[in-house]
Each structure stands twice: as structure tokens, then as C-alpha cells.
Design a protein around this motif. Structure first.
Motif, short mmCIF file in Angstrom:
data_model
loop_
_atom_site.label_atom_id
_atom_site.label_comp_id
_atom_site.label_asym_id
_atom_site.label_seq_id
_atom_site.Cartn_x
_atom_site.Cartn_y
_atom_site.Cartn_z
N GLY A 251 7.44 -79.25 -20.61
CA GLY A 251 6.89 -80.57 -21.06
C GLY A 251 7.83 -81.79 -21.14
O GLY A 251 7.44 -82.76 -21.11
N MET A 252 9.15 -81.53 -21.46
CA MET A 252 10.20 -82.48 -21.46
C MET A 252 10.20 -83.18 -19.90
O MET A 252 10.61 -84.52 -19.84
N GLY A 253 9.88 -82.68 -18.95
CA GLY A 253 10.05 -83.01 -17.68
C GLY A 253 8.72 -83.55 -16.82
O GLY A 253 8.88 -84.06 -15.90
N MET A 254 7.52 -83.32 -17.45
CA MET A 254 6.22 -83.65 -16.77
C MET A 254 5.36 -83.98 -17.78
O MET A 254 5.37 -83.55 -19.11
N PRO A 255 4.19 -84.34 -17.46
CA PRO A 255 2.95 -84.69 -18.14
C PRO A 255 2.66 -83.32 -18.99
O PRO A 255 2.60 -82.22 -18.39
N THR A 256 1.84 -83.69 -20.29
CA THR A 256 1.18 -82.62 -21.06
C THR A 256 0.33 -81.54 -20.14
O THR A 256 0.55 -80.35 -20.16
N THR A 257 -0.48 -82.13 -19.43
CA THR A 257 -1.41 -81.38 -18.35
C THR A 257 -0.69 -80.59 -17.58
O THR A 257 -1.23 -79.43 -17.33
N ALA A 258 0.09 -80.97 -16.70
CA ALA A 258 1.04 -80.30 -15.99
C ALA A 258 1.88 -79.05 -16.61
O ALA A 258 1.79 -77.88 -16.03
#
Length: 682
Positions: free
Chosen positions: A510-517
Motif C-alpha cells: 500500500g505504500m507504493g500503490m493505490p489501495t485498489t491495487a
């Protein structure tokens, strides 16, 4: 006591925050005049197309059944699902390349020639599928022709660049690694070795760029649930529901101790129905709440942290939740309405913890609320309670068993209807009249809402397409089972250790990408392992979803905290750590419903009541221990004892609950009845 200033300090004005800078890899570009017109109508058409395809047949059939017009027979709206998803992806990519530049600072002169090539490539892929749909479906997973290989290579190039621009490098790199694994995995040693005939590139790329990969379940969710509810959120915004929610929150709790912070918490709950983005929630409500918090004495970093934490919770707030919840429905086979119902208690615990932190911090610092004279009058606010009608209609449609598409469509219609009541006002002569205003949705406002819905969904289209690559490779190569084996090797038979491991993995993702991803990848990679060791499916997926959401306030890459710090003109690093402290109780909530699935609404009310009560007391005690305040300042030993008591209340066992409650009551009694401290004479 901190005195309320009568006038805001000019230095406390809200800082400017660019949502796109935080949520997208590249910057939004400036269009030429004709490009603005073109992409405006392309956006509106994108949302309208989905509305027609998803709700048109239901509406026509309903009219047909009611009055027997025969419209459905003469105007059938049917389209192959795979072709529908291909159009969805191609159209979304056209918008993505139209709005987002190749790199920051490169979007000043309109759409360049190479982006028109990407747009042409995306369009050509949809046309190729339309022209060769039968052959592609017949050959799916078996054998492909040379044109199929070229078509899939162009399509994959479009998806990877589309994802990089809108969702960042992290998701793009992960999708690339999985794609390379599909092709080169037969060279790897066990347990990563696979032999799925993917050595042949003629087979690998067309396979992934098919209904078995990119056009599979994740893009199905994007082209149905996500676009419909994103459009619903846009209609809510355009009908001025967001302004009403803010004003109502101020009227209800703005007067209380630390009132503006509590307004931020309450508006976080309400904005959860408008936006599934933590950063968008921060920008929307923070422009009001952060200056108010500064006025009553909150320092910049704390004001930003409170707004970041409360806005982050919007993604776990029913009935809309965040976009990842729709992926959860598809991945688990559980109806979305059941998932929204299961999220009620975790959402309640999240905001109880946030509210307690705000109240305790205000008590510790002696912070007051806003003067009553400066608050919106509650009477007129209650008279406009009709603004909540779209949410009520949505919930009613769910409970009546309507499809999610039709429920969202009815919610949009309700937004238009209630906006017309905004035009009713009393003239100077005391007469009530209706006048058109910006708050009334006419045809142009409806088109504006359609355009806004498309813009807000661009990133989600790319995320779901890239997640389809990951999901497809996992299913095809069997790597998911190997991940489950690795997890079992690490955690053994301990479900608690496995859940702790999951928390770390999801937070890092989650630190590196949107929540959905983050949710989509963790659900594909980690969730099967959790289910295999006995964790209930809904619990496993809700656990992953919760931590994917909380990653927005977790350093070092805490996008919600960074956005709030920018608005509060505070240090981003300090704001992030304060947000973690404020949200510490909320980080424990997933372990609460892991130990007690009844907190996900699984059982009757008598079964739910006891763990709900103990969990509520637990998060309150944890907030007291974290803030160091319970009717007065807590000494460090008492804070430690209270923290242990709060942890005892997590496990829904009568003995541990009794111990935790006894500890809480004991500390409270010590604080309540201790003799006053008499200062020693010098």
C-alpha cells in the motif's frame, strides 16, 4: 485554556495541494482549446456508455413489464462481455493518455504526437477484438495466430504505460515481474519453477491479453461496479451534498471540546459516501476543517494528522466503501451488499477510536470548540435533510435486492431530484420561490457529473487492468499455491503469525500503490494462503482491505498524511507519525474481527453484542493509553497497564475481557479518586 481567535491568522490559510501530484505518476497536462472540448465529451460519453449498457436493459424491461410498450424487444442493448471490457479499457486508456503527460512537467503544450500513437494503439486493439471476437474466443488458451501476437503486444504496451502514468512505478514493476515470470519461470528453481508451455511467446502474451488475464474478473469489476459508483460519487459532489455534509458536521459537533477535530471525524464518515480516495477526502474536507482546528489551538502537524486519519477511514465507510470493496465481492463471490454490511462495525470502531483521540487530545491541551454564534444553525440544516436522500435510496435499493448497477443509477437520479430542492429560497418579501442556481442540476450539470465520474475512474481502470495481469499469471502458473506453501512454511500452524505477516505485506504494498491495487495483488497472492490455513474467506479479505486502506497514513509513503501536511503547511514526516499515533487503535481493529468474526456481522445480535462492547471499550482504552489521558494525565506505568488492558479486550474471551475491563476500571478509579497533588514549597 486556549482562546478561540475571532479572526483567522493569515498564516493559517490552507496550503495548496495537487491531488494528481500525489495520486498519479505523471502530471495532468494543459489542453489546447479543441482538445478540452474533445476530452470533455469523451469523458461524458465514457460514463454515459456504461450507464446505458449496464442499466438500459433493466430500465427498458421494467417499462415493458409495467405498460407493455415492447421497447425492450425493439431496442435490445446487448454486447458481449469481453468486448464490453475491451471498449472500457481502450476508452479509459484514451482518456489516460489524453490527460496525463509522460512525465512531470511535460504536459504544457497539449497532447503530443507519441501520445496520439498510444491513443491510436488502444483504439486499434478494441477494433481488432470487435472484428475477430469469435476467433479470439475460440482460440483462447489454446493456439493463437501471428496477428493475435501483434495485437496482444500493442495492448500490453498500452496497459503498462497507462498504468505507469496513472498508478505509478510500483504497480507497473510488479506487473512486469509477473509477466516475465510467466515467460521465464520454467528456468527458475523450485518452488518457483513452472512448466505451463509459456516458453513460446506466441502463446504467453495473447493468453495474458485475454479474458483469462487482463479482461478477466478485475476488469469486469472496473467496467461495472467501479464506474457506476464513481459516477454516483460524482453526482453526489455536483448536487452539493459534500458542502451539506461539511456544514451538518460543523453544526452537530463544532461547539464541543476540540470541536473542529470532531468535525473532521464526522465529515470523514460522510465523505466516505462521496469519494473512495483518501487524498481526495483530505482535500475536500481539509479545506474547511484544518483552518478551524488551527483557530482553536491545534498545531499544524496535529491538525493535518487528524484530517488524514479521518479521511482515510472514508474508504471503509458503508454503503459505498472504496473501489477495492467491489474487487472483494468478485474475488470472494460474496454479494457487495453483504460486504458493505460486514464493514459497518469495523468502520464504527475506526471512528470511535478517531473521535476518542480527538477528545482526549483536546482535554489534555485545554482546547475549546467554536463559538455557537459562528456555527451553522442546526434548524435550517435539518430542514435540508433531504440531501441525504441519495444515500437512503442506495441503501434501500440494496436491501430490496436490486442489482448494484440499478441501485447506483437510482442514486444518481435521486441526486438530480434533490438538487432541485436547492433552488427553493425565501425572497426579501417573505415569499418562497424557486430559482435556478449552481446547486440545481440541469442538463449541463448532469453532463458535468458524467465528465467528473470518468475523470475519477481513469486510474482505477489502469489499476484493474494491471491487476488482471497479476491475477492471470497466478492462476495460470499455479504460483498462488506456492505462495500459500511459503506462507505456511513461515507461519506454521499459527494463524496469528500468518495475519501479522499479511499485515506487513499489505502495508508495504500500500505504500507504493493505490489501495485498489494493493488489495488486488494481496488478495490474489496472500488471501488463498490464509484461507488454506483456516481463516474464513470474508475475514481474510476484509483484513487485507483494511490494511490496504491504512497504508495511506503509514510512513514513509503516506499519501493522505502528505496531502494533509501540505494543506496544514506542516512537516510531512511529523504529520505522518502523529497520524500513526492517532490511528494506533485503528491498526488493532483488524485483529479484533480476526479473533471475533461476529464483528463482521456474522451472527445474530446477541452474539454480536458482547464482542462489540468489549471491542469498543478496548479501542477507547487504547486511545487513552496512547494519548496519556484518562480524566487527567496518566503516568507512564499506568499507560503501560492500560495498554495491556486494551489488548486483553481484543480477544473475545470472557476471561480476557474480564481482565481488560477490570484493568480499565482500576486505572479509572485511581485517576478519579487519587488525592490532588500539592506543590512543594520552595
Amino acid at each position: 485554556m486556549a482562546n478561540v481567535q475571532q479572526r483567522a491568522d493569515p498564516q493559517d490559510e490552507v496550503g495548496q495541494v495537487d491531488v494528481d501530484e500525489l495520486e498519479h505518476a505523471a502530471s495532468k497536462r494543459a489542453h489546447r482549446r479543441w482538445e478540452r472540448v474533445l476530452f470533455y465529451w469523451l469523458c461524458a460519453g465514457f460514463t454515459a456508455f456504461h450507464l446505458i449498457i449496464l442499466t438500459g436493459p433493466v430500465i427498458l424491461r421494467t417499462i415493458d413489464d409495467a405498460i407493455g410498450t415492447g421497447l425492450y424487444r425493439f431496442f435490445p442493448i446487448n454486447i458481449d462481455q469481453e468486448l464490453f471490457r475491451a471498449i472500457h479499457l481502450a476508452w479509459g486508456a484514451v482518456l489516460g493518455f489524453g490527460f496525463f503527460a509522460i512525465a512531470r512537467g511535460r504536459g504544457r503544450d497539449g497532447v503530443p504526437w507519441y501520445d496520439w500513437l498510444f491513443i491510436a494503439g488502444a483504439t486499434a486493439c478494441a477494433v481488432y477484438m470487435w472484428r475477430n471476437l469469435d476467433d479470439l474466443q475460440m482460440n483462447q488458451g489454446a493456439v493463437y495466430e501471428t496477428p493475435d501476437l501483434l495485437y496482444s503486444l500493442v495492448g500490453l504496451a498500452v496497459v503498462f504505460e497507462f498504468t505507469r502514468r496513472t498508478a505509478g512505478n510500483a504497480l507497473t514493476i510488479i506487473a512486469t515481474v509477473f509477466m516475465l515470470y510467466a515467460v521465464l519461470g520454467h528456468w527458475l528453481p523450485e518452488p518457483l519453477h513452472h512448466d505451463k508451455s509459456l516458453k513460446d511467446l506466441w502463446f504467453a502474451f495473447p493468453y495474458i491479453y485475454s479474458n483469462l488475464g487482463i479482461f478477466g474478473p478485475t476488469l469486469e469489476v472496473s467496467s461495472t461496479f467501479i464506474i457506476m459508483f464513481t459516477a454516483f460519487a460524482a453526482f453526489l459532489t455536483r448536487s452539493k451534498a459534500g458542502d451539506y455534509f461539511n456544514d451538518l458536521a460543523v453544526a452537530l459537533v463544532g461547539w464541543a471540546r476540540g470541536g473542529p477535530a470532531k468535525v473532521a471525524v464526522l465529515s470523514g464518515v460522510m465523505f466516505g459516501s462521496i469519494s473512495g480516495s483518501s487524498v481526495a477526502n483530505v482535500v475536500a474536507s481539509g479545506s474547511v476543517t484544518i483552518p478551524m482546528m488551527r483557530r482553536v489551538g491545534y498545531d499544524r502537524a496535529t491538525a493535518g494528522a487528524i484530517e488524514a486519519t479521518s479521511s482515510t477511514g472514508g474508504q471503509i465507510t458503508p454503503p459505498v466503501l472504496g473501489a477495492a470493496a467491489f474487487l472483494m465481492a468478485e474475488a470472494t463471490g460474496i454479494k457487495y451488499a453483504e460486504i458493505a454490511f460486514a464493514a459497518i462495525i469495523p468502520c464504527f470502531l475506526f471512528y470511535v477510536a478517531c473521535y476518542m483521540h480527538c477528545d482526549l487530545h483536546a482535554a489534555k491541551r485545554g482546547l475549546r470548540g467554536l463559538p455557537m454564534a459562528e456555527l451553522p444553525r442546526l434548524g435550517p440544516m435539518m430542514a435540508r435533510f433531504y440531501m441525504l436522500a441519495p444515500i437512503v435510496v442506495l441503501v434501500w435499493a440494496f436491501t430490496e435486492g436490486y442489482s448494484a448497477f440499478l441501485a447506483a443509477g437510482l442514486g444518481m437520479l435521486a441526486c438530480i431530484v434533490v438538487s432541485w430542492f436547492n433552488g427553493i429560497a425565501r425572497d426579501d418579501d417573505g415569499r418562497w420561490r424557486w430559482r435556478r442556481s449552481d446547486a440545481v442540476m440541469g442538463w449541463r450539470a448532469v453532463i458535468d457529473a458524467l465528465e467528473l465520474g470518468a475523470k475519477d475512474s481513469i486510474q482505477l481502470v489502469a489499476v484493474c487492468a494491471a491487476a488482471g495481469i497479476v491475477v492471470g499469471v497466478i492462476a495460470l502458473t499455479g504460483i498462488g499455491g506456492r505462495f500459500a506453501y511459503i506462507m505456511q512454511s513461515i507461519a506454521g500452524n499459527s494463524q496469528l503469525l500468518a495475519m501479522f505477516f499479511t499485515m506487513i505485506v499489505v502495508t508495504i504494498l500500500g505504500m507504493g500503490m493505490p489501495t485498489t491495487a494493493a488489495y488486488a495483488i494481496a488478495a490474489a497472492v496472500v488471501a488463498p494462503g490464509l484461507v488454506q490455513i483456516g481463516v474464513p474467506k470474508l475475514t481474510a479479505h476484509m483484513f487485507i482491505f483494511y490494511y490496504a486502506v491504512l497504508s495511506a497514513i503509514t510512513p514513509p509513503v503516506a499519501v493522505a498524511s502528505i496531502a494533509a501536511a501540505g494543506m496544514a503547511k506542516a512537516d510531512a514526516w511529523k504529520t505522518s507519525w502523529i497520524a500513526v499515533k492517532l490511528g494506533l487503535a485503528t491498526f488493532i481493529v483488524p485483529f479484533m474481527f480476526f479473533y471475533s468474526p461476529t464483528l463482521l456481522g456474522q451472527g445474530d445480535w446477541l452474539e454480536i453484542a458482547q464482542p462489540l462492547l468489549s471491542a469498543t471499550v478496548g479501542v477507547c482504552l487504547l486511545a487513552c493509553a496512547t494519548e496519556g489521558w484518562l480524566g487527567g494525565a496518566l503516568a507512564l506505568p499506568l499507560r503501560v497497564v492500560l495498554f495491556v488492558g486494551a489488548l486483553c479486550l481484543i480477544a473475545p474471551e470472557p476471561i480476557s475481557d474480564g481482565v481488560g475491563l477490570a484493568i480499565g476500571l482500576g486505572v479509572w478509579a485511581l485517576q478519579k479518586f487519587r488525592p490532588p497533588v500539592v506543590p512543594r514549597k520552595a
